[in-house]
Design an enzyme around this catalytic site. Structure first.
Site: not given
Length: 161
Positions: A88, A133-134
């Site tokens: 992450d 936005r990805k």
């Protein structure tokens, strides 16, 4: 009355070599995103994780990470959640390092092998695409030819940034 004992961090493991490969350049991750790297990178001499970030010759983010005894899951091995936390942080940071201010929207992890404690491993990351936005980032935790976990990370850019 409740008594809370203060946890005292004892460095039981000694120094760890987190050197990068030839051609890697040290990368100051906290200067890029600030104190948000506390969970994984917050105790540089602790017994949970020790981390050093780099950029390789292609400017992709790399990390050398030591999984200490405080990441234990199965006896003698890192917990899958500890590996997920690292992926992450590193994959989200890879998007930031590529110029995208993001949060992680989805993180899919495939665990491949048990990761022995107190090993220094490499986390590789590659920004695959950026559309709207990805931002899609792929990565893996590995040591030589052994892959411990692979991940696909969909990051979403922060509005107005």
């Amino acid at each position: 009355m409740r008594v809370v004992k203060k946890k005292v961090l004892v460095d039981v493991c000694g120094p760890v070599d987190l050197s990068g490969d030839e051609g890697w350049v040290a990368f100051d991750a906290p200067a890029l995103v600030g104190a948000s790297l506390r969970f994984v990178s917050g105790e540089p001499d602790g017994n949970r994780y020790r981390v050093r970030y780099y950029r390789d010759a292609e400017q992709q983010l790399r990390a050398r990470i030591w999984f200490g005894p405080e990441t234990e899951g199965p006896p003698g091995h890192s917990h899958g959640g500890a590996m997920a936390a690292v992926l992450d942080e590193v994959l989200g940071l890879a998007a930031w390092a590529a110029g995208h201010r993001v949060v992680v929207g989805n993180l899919n992890i495939s665990f491949r092998n048990l990761l022995p404690l107190e090993e220094v491993v490499t986390v590789e990351s590659t920004v695959i695409s950026a559309a709207g936005r990805k931002v899609m980032v792929h990565g893996r935790i590995c040591l030589g030819e052994t892959v411990f976990a692979e991940a696909e990370c969909l990051c979403i850019t922060l509005p107005g940034k």
